[in-house]
Design an enzyme around this catalytic site. Structure first.
Site: not given
Ligand code: SAM
Ligand code: SF4
Ligand code: DTB
Length: 338
Positions: A66, A70, A73, A110, A141, A201, A273
């Protein structure tokens, strides 16, 4: 406690956009723990069967690589986390996973993709997944990143029930976590989802180094949406080596329980959740989260890329607590907020 009047009419509670100023939400966080838990449990019982928990299974339909940054992530390409990038899964692999989840008792499926935003051609595949998973009799979802208006409409037309897009944290803390898109982008996507008639959600992550005031700020943002989300995932940060947030000081588990309780009180009809991080929380803290009003979990041994409790372990925990899985056809009393 909120200084604003809140009118309860069983399941037709009306919440105005300014019901929860941040200081009123903070006052909930600051309550003595037992008082907060009691209030959350009372609210929960007004709207839901307190013995029922929704089981939602997650599948990563497109993993890693990606472009976003974030800080939590493991799927961001710029961090070295050991996640192997994988292109979008074929439909039959997704359906196999959905059938297996359904056979284990999950009612919601989901599907998550590591995209900043989907391309229109990506949506051709996702539409098929939504249609076919729905045809199994499961709620659907997806979480695909930012959406344009026509894309939200396409997903609605495919029959999508929920779109997951998290605010993640309070507006003031957001820039410490993500720089490649801003808070308003997230609110805009949620507006488009709502505008297309898809259920929302949206939740966030706690344990990223935010203050209690900032946790209250996140909950206030969610609770003041009009209407607030039907589904509110509260994630505990899963610390993944290689991400900037790895090594973050651990959050007091009772503060996580408080966050669940405050979400329940401020969004009484939402499905709250207990999301990522359950493996680290342990059974006793999870039990407190259910008492605080959580009534949904991610169910299955994997989240997107990280681990989740084993199915057997969850079954045993629910049995020990006298909780039962929400039936696919049980009419959740208050799930649709309008
Ligand atoms: N890429 C898309 C986005 O960011 O909207 C969808 C997938 S993203 C992985 C979905 C959510 O997963 C993120 O917004 C975050 O809230 C959660 N998430 C990702 N990594 C995480 C982590 N290490 N611990 C807890 N929640 C996490
Ligand atoms: Fe990409 Fe992870 Fe951010 Fe979703 S949460 S936009 S997968 S970096
Ligand atoms: C949400 O709020 N939590 C889920 C789901 N929505 C997509 C994702 C949690 C991801 C945890 C880290 C991982 O497994 O990669």
């Amino acid at each position: 406690m909120s200084s604003q009047p809140i009118v309860f009419h069983a399941c037709s509670q009306t919440i105005s956009a300014d019901t929860w100023p941040v200081d009123a939400v903070l006052a909930l966080f600051d309550m003595p723990f037992a008082d907060l838990m009691l209030r959350a449990q009372q609210t929960h019982r007004q709207h839901f069967d307190p013995t029922e928990v929704e089981l939602a299974t997650l599948l990563s339909i497109k993993t890693g690589g990606c472009p976003e940054d974030c800080g939590y992530c493991p799927q961001a390409a710029r961090y070295d986390t050991g996640v192997t990038a994988q292109k979008i899964l074929p439909l039959d692999t997704v359906l196999q996973a959905a059938r297996a989840a359904q056979a284990e008792g999950a009612t919601r499926f989901c599907m998550g993709a590591a995209w900043r935003e989907p391309k229109d051609r990506d949506l051709d595949n996702v539409e098929d997944m939504v249609r076919e998973v729905k045809a199994l009799g499961m709620e659907t979802c997806v979480t695909l990143g930012m959406l344009a208006e026509h894309q939200a409409q396409r997903l609605k037309d495919a029959g999508l029930d929920y779109y997951n897009h998290n605010l993640d944290t309070a507006p003031e803390f957001y820039e410490n976590i993500i720089s490649t898109r801003d808070y308003q982008d997230r609110l805009d996507t949620l507006g488009r989802v709502r505008g297309a008639g898809i259920k929302v959600c949206s939740g966030g992550i706690v344990g990223m180094g935010e203050t209690r005031l900032q946790r209250a700020g996140l909950i206030a943002q969610l609770a003041n949406m009009s209407p607030y989300p039907e589904s509110v995932p509260i994630n505990h940060l899963v610390q993944v080596p290689g991400t900037p947030l790895y090594g973050q000081e651990a959050l007091d588990p009772l503060e996580f329980v408080r966050t669940i309780a405050v979400a329940r009180i401020t969004m009484p009809k939402a499905r709250v959740r207990l999301s990522a991080g359950r493996r680290q929380l342990g059974d006793a803290v999870q039990a407190m989260c259910f008492m605080a009003g959580a009534n949904s979990i991610f169910y299955g041994d994997k989240l997107l890329t990280t681990g989740n409790p084993e199915v057997e372990e969850d079954r045993a925990l629910l049995a020990r607590l006298g909780l039962k899985a929400r039936n696919a056809h049980s009419d959740a009393r208050c799930e649709v907020i309008q």
